[in-house]
Design a protein around this motif. Structure first.
Motif, short mmCIF file in Angstrom:
data_model
loop_
_atom_site.label_atom_id
_atom_site.label_comp_id
_atom_site.label_asym_id
_atom_site.label_seq_id
_atom_site.Cartn_x
_atom_site.Cartn_y
_atom_site.Cartn_z
N GLU A 130 0.68 -0.64 9.40
CA GLU A 130 1.40 -0.84 8.15
C GLU A 130 1.00 -2.17 7.52
OE1 GLU A 130 6.03 -0.49 6.54
OE2 GLU A 130 5.65 -0.85 8.65
N PRO A 131 0.69 -2.16 6.22
CA PRO A 131 0.82 -1.11 5.21
C PRO A 131 -0.03 0.11 5.52
CG PRO A 131 0.40 -3.27 4.20
CD PRO A 131 0.13 -3.42 5.64
N PRO A 183 -4.49 -0.44 2.41
CA PRO A 183 -4.92 -1.18 1.22
C PRO A 183 -5.47 -2.58 1.46
CG PRO A 183 -2.58 -1.47 1.50
CD PRO A 183 -3.03 -0.58 2.63
N THR A 184 -5.57 -3.06 2.70
CA THR A 184 -5.83 -4.50 2.92
C THR A 184 -7.30 -4.87 2.95
OG1 THR A 184 -5.90 -4.36 5.34
CG2 THR A 184 -3.71 -4.60 4.29
N GLY A 185 -8.20 -3.89 3.21
CA GLY A 185 -9.61 -4.22 3.34
C GLY A 185 -9.97 -4.80 4.69
N ALA A 361 4.43 -0.66 -1.91
CA ALA A 361 4.41 0.80 -2.04
C ALA A 361 3.75 1.47 -0.85
CB ALA A 361 3.66 1.19 -3.32
N PHE A 362 3.05 0.69 -0.04
CA PHE A 362 2.40 1.22 1.16
C PHE A 362 3.21 0.93 2.42
CE2 PHE A 362 -0.84 0.31 -1.98
CZ PHE A 362 -1.75 1.35 -1.88
N PRO A 365 10.60 1.22 3.85
CA PRO A 365 11.60 0.42 3.14
C PRO A 365 12.05 -0.82 3.89
CG PRO A 365 12.09 2.75 2.89
CD PRO A 365 10.95 2.66 3.87
N GLU A 366 12.20 -0.72 5.20
CA GLU A 366 12.71 -1.87 5.96
C GLU A 366 11.71 -3.03 6.03
OE1 GLU A 366 11.47 1.24 9.16
OE2 GLU A 366 12.20 1.19 7.07
N HIS A 367 10.44 -2.75 5.80
CA HIS A 367 9.43 -3.81 5.90
C HIS A 367 8.91 -4.28 4.55
CE1 HIS A 367 8.55 -2.06 10.14
NE2 HIS A 367 9.48 -2.98 10.19
N ARG A 368 9.36 -3.66 3.47
CA ARG A 368 8.84 -4.04 2.15
C ARG A 368 9.09 -5.50 1.80
NH1 ARG A 368 10.67 1.60 -0.84
NH2 ARG A 368 8.98 2.86 0.07
N PRO A 369 10.23 -6.09 2.18
CA PRO A 369 10.43 -7.49 1.82
C PRO A 369 9.33 -8.42 2.34
CG PRO A 369 12.51 -6.51 2.46
CD PRO A 369 11.44 -5.50 2.78
#
Length: 400
Positions: A130-131, A183-185, A361-362, A365-369
């Motif tokens: 994650e992401p 998305p991180t490359g 967006a990747f 919800p609990e880790h978005r912050p």
């Protein structure tokens, strides 16, 4: 009207189900629509703005003229399966029987879908990093699986070995490895790949790899997990021609795996698309046989584009994480006074005439912050477009 069915958990798994039960558009659709509506430069969705090699395009035209326009075989046209097997051996020393160990799919996404749906039982756990690409969460939920993640943290976006060990247990059925990572490359080093294999062996899990950016790395070699000792018999290797040959709209993907795994996956795949893209299959076969100069050239060209956008983002005031591969670069908007990346991306067309995608967006919800201020920009565009985007981004001023 209440509509029952698996759609609800699928949308929830992708992070698209709102509290009121409505389904939101994916962030890619939302940002691309925003770009179209505002005329902004679309650095959100990862598709090139240049055509692929002329030999590949001409091969598709020739196939259409030659009448390759009906259903291909369920496993894919032999000419493509043979080319995939040659490619795996040529670049990685992997031996894949094109008759039994190669399967052509409607892009890498169908390969992932067929694999996950074929190999999961309800309640099985699936580990991703994650992401994560949103399709992973959606497909795991559709298959009735339980999604466990190992977080990749800025600036290098590499997994913590202890967190990886804790995530993989005897309940783990699949470990999905997206490398190079979207998305991180990020590109995972040898010790991380070896640990994944070790854990898969210990807990009898299947490794599923998403390697669509395999030829788009910068200064580091791509190592398929299937090449590591102990991995070949339990790995499904997935890739596609879209990113390598700038043909994302053709949706020609494939997987290689031991014959029993391919047979199991085919049992599901044949009831998804059945088959696809007949005239594009021999064209991608031509691409896979292009000389080494083509493959080194596309990576070198993309590296130049990465560097153009990285300089522009840095000059504009972002904190940037330099990617080792893929189409994407991650920038932190917090130094510009934007702690909320989603809010920033929705405002960016008006601020600078550019579209990006929030990294949150990747994320679950609990880790978005943890990722709230990070945004993803795609640099798979013409250099002049990236230079124009950089000039427009330079006009950004920090918000108080």
């Amino acid at each position: 009207m209440t509509i029952p069915g698996a759609w609800r958990r699928t949308a929830h798994g992708a992070g698209l189900l709102a509290a009121d039960g409505t389904v939101a558009a994916s962030i890619f659709a939302e940002m691309s629509a925003l770009a179209a509506r505002t005329g902004a430069i679309n650095l959100g969705q990862g598709f090139p703005d240049e055509d692929g090699p002329p030999e590949v395009l001409e091969a598709a035209r020739q196939a259409i003229s030659d009448g390759v326009n009906q259903y291909p075989p369920g496993r894919g046209l032999p000419v493509l399966r043979d080319a995939i097997a040659r490619h795996q051996h040529r670049f990685y020393g992997l031996a894949a029987n094109p008759e039994t160990e190669v399967l052509v799919t409607a892009g890498a996404t169908e390969a992932l879908a067929a694999t996950i749906l074929a190999l999961l039982e309800p309640g099985d756990e699936v580990v991703t990093f994650e992401p994560f690409y949103d399709a992973y969460g959606a497909l795991i939920a559709l298959g009735g699986g339980v999604h466990r993640t190992v977080r990749l943290r800025a600036p290098d976006f590499q997994p913590d070995p202890d967190e990886l060990r804790a995530a993989v247990t005897d309940r783990t059925r699949l470990i999905i490895v997206n490398n190079p990572h979207n998305p991180t490359g990020a590109v995972f080093p040898a010790d991380t790949l070896a640990l994944i294999v070790e854990l898969a062996e210990r807990h009898d899990a299947v490794i599923v790899t998403d390697e669509v950016y395999e030829h788009l790395t910068f200064g580091v070699a791509h190592t398929p997990i299937a090449t590591l000792p102990g991995a070949g018999g339990r790995t499904v290797t997935i890739s596609s021609g879209g990113k390598t040959f700038n043909t994302t709209g053709w949706k020609i993907g494939w997987l290689t795996a031991p014959a029993p795994l391919v047979t199991a996956i085919l049992a599901v795949k044949q009831f998804l698309t059945y088959v696809n893209g007949a005239p594009f299959q021999p064209a991608i076969a031509v691409g896979l046989d292009l000389p080494e100069s083509y493959y080194s050239g596309i990576a070198a060209d993309l590296r130049v584009k990465r560097d153009v956008l990285e300089r522009g983002l840095t000059a504009a005031g972002f904190t940037v994480s330099r990617p080792q591969g893929s189409y994407f670069i991650v920038a932190d908007a917090a130094p510009l006074g934007y702690p909320d990346g989603a809010e920033f991306c929705r405002a960016l067309p008006g601020l600078a005439g550019v579209v990006a995608v929030p990294i949150a967006a990747f994320c679950s919800p609990e880790h978005r912050p943890e990722y709230a201020s990070l945004v993803r920009f795609a640099y798979c565009k013409r250099v002049d477009v990236l230079e124009r985007a950089s000039e427009q981004l330079a006009g950004l001023t920090a918000r108080a």
